[in-house]
Design an enzyme around this catalytic site. Structure first.
Site: not given
Ligand SMILES: Nc1nc2c(c(=O)[nH]1)N[C@@H](CN(C=O)c1ccc(C(=O)N[C@@H](CCC(=O)O)C(=O)O)cc1)CN2
Ligand SMILES: NCC(=O)N[C@@H]1O[C@H](COP(=O)([O-])[O-])[C@@H](O)[C@H]1O
Length: 191
Positions: A12-13, A88, A102, A104
């Site tokens: 959560g930073s 989502i 979001n 990334h």
């Molecule tokens: N509909 C969308 N949902 C989310 C997006 C998005 O762009 N569209 N962004 C993600 C955040 N993200 C990258 O920025 C990201 C987060 C997680 C994954 C992933 O592969 N997750 C795993 C599950 C991991 C777990 O449960 O601990 C998976 O889906 O198998 C990829 C990209 C947030 N949601």
């Molecule tokens: N693809 C999604 C992803 O990797 N997100 C990344 O998770 C971290 C969360 O850090 P935080 O919990 O300290 O904010 C952040 O670095 C963010 O970019």
């Protein structure tokens, strides 16, 4: 008042920096922290900041109402994903289309998609011997990391960088830019 929910799964930073940024804001309020991981650091931040939390579970999130009713009950009109690790679902994207962003930890469209989160991203960038990485702030659609880009910032990668040292550089960029960019996006919706 524009009420914002932060979705987060981890430390959560970024959520803390966003909460700090909007603390005395005249028209934006961080009203809810949504989390899918019991015990996540972001939940301790929410407690310290006296921000309500919503701990979500898979079945309702993916196959139920996607928590749309719960978000509406909190009068949420904007969602910030800050290290949220579930996709989502379409019903939630539709209910808040154009109102979910979001961050990334890489320069999309490279190093995005399923499996690309946290250290996995930095390890892939280092493995590919990239000379630079950075952050991408983008709108959220039904696919991972596919929505239109709002903002990017870069950092240099040096030969002695590891995934851990790169993560530190990326976090510094996130903390420097995400709160301000989020405010710009939210306020332009108001105008
Ligand atoms: N509909 C969308 N949902 C989310 C997006 C998005 O762009 N569209 N962004 C993600 C955040 N993200 C990258 O920025 C990201 C987060 C997680 C994954 C992933 O592969 N997750 C795993 C599950 C991991 C777990 O449960 O601990 C998976 O889906 O198998 C990829 C990209 C947030 N949601
Ligand atoms: N693809 C999604 C992803 O990797 N997100 C990344 O998770 C971290 C969360 O850090 P935080 O919990 O300290 O904010 C952040 O670095 C963010 O970019």
């Amino acid at each position: 008042m524009i009420k914002v929910a932060i979705f987060a799964s981890g430390a959560g930073s970024n959520a803390q920096k966003i909460i700090d940024h909007f603390r005395e804001h005249s028209s934006v309020k961080i009203s809810l922290i949504v989390c899918n991981k019991p015990g996540a650091g972001v939940l301790q931040i929410a407690e310290k900041e006296n921000i309500p939390t919503l701990l979500i579970e898979k079945e309702q999130f993916f196959r139920g109402d996607n928590y749309v009713h719960a978000l509406k009950a909190h009068d949420i009109s904007f969602i910030i994903l800050a290290g949220f690790l579930w996709k989502i679902p379409g019903g939630l994207v539709e209910a808040f289309r154009g109102h979910i962003i979001n961050i990334h930890p890489a320069l999309l469209p490279k190093y995005g998609g399923k499996g690309m989160y946290g250290q996995f991203v930095h390890a892939a960038v280092i493995e590919a011997a990239e000379k630079e990485s950075g952050i991408t702030i983008h709108y959220v659609d039904e696919q991972y990391d596919h929505g239109s880009t709002i903002f990017q910032a870069t950092c240099e990668i040096t030969p002695d960088d590891t995934p851990e040292t790169l993560a530190q550089k990326i976090h510094a960029l996130e903390h420097a830019h995400f709160p301000r960019v989020a405010e710009e996006v939210i306020l332009q919706l108001k105008s």
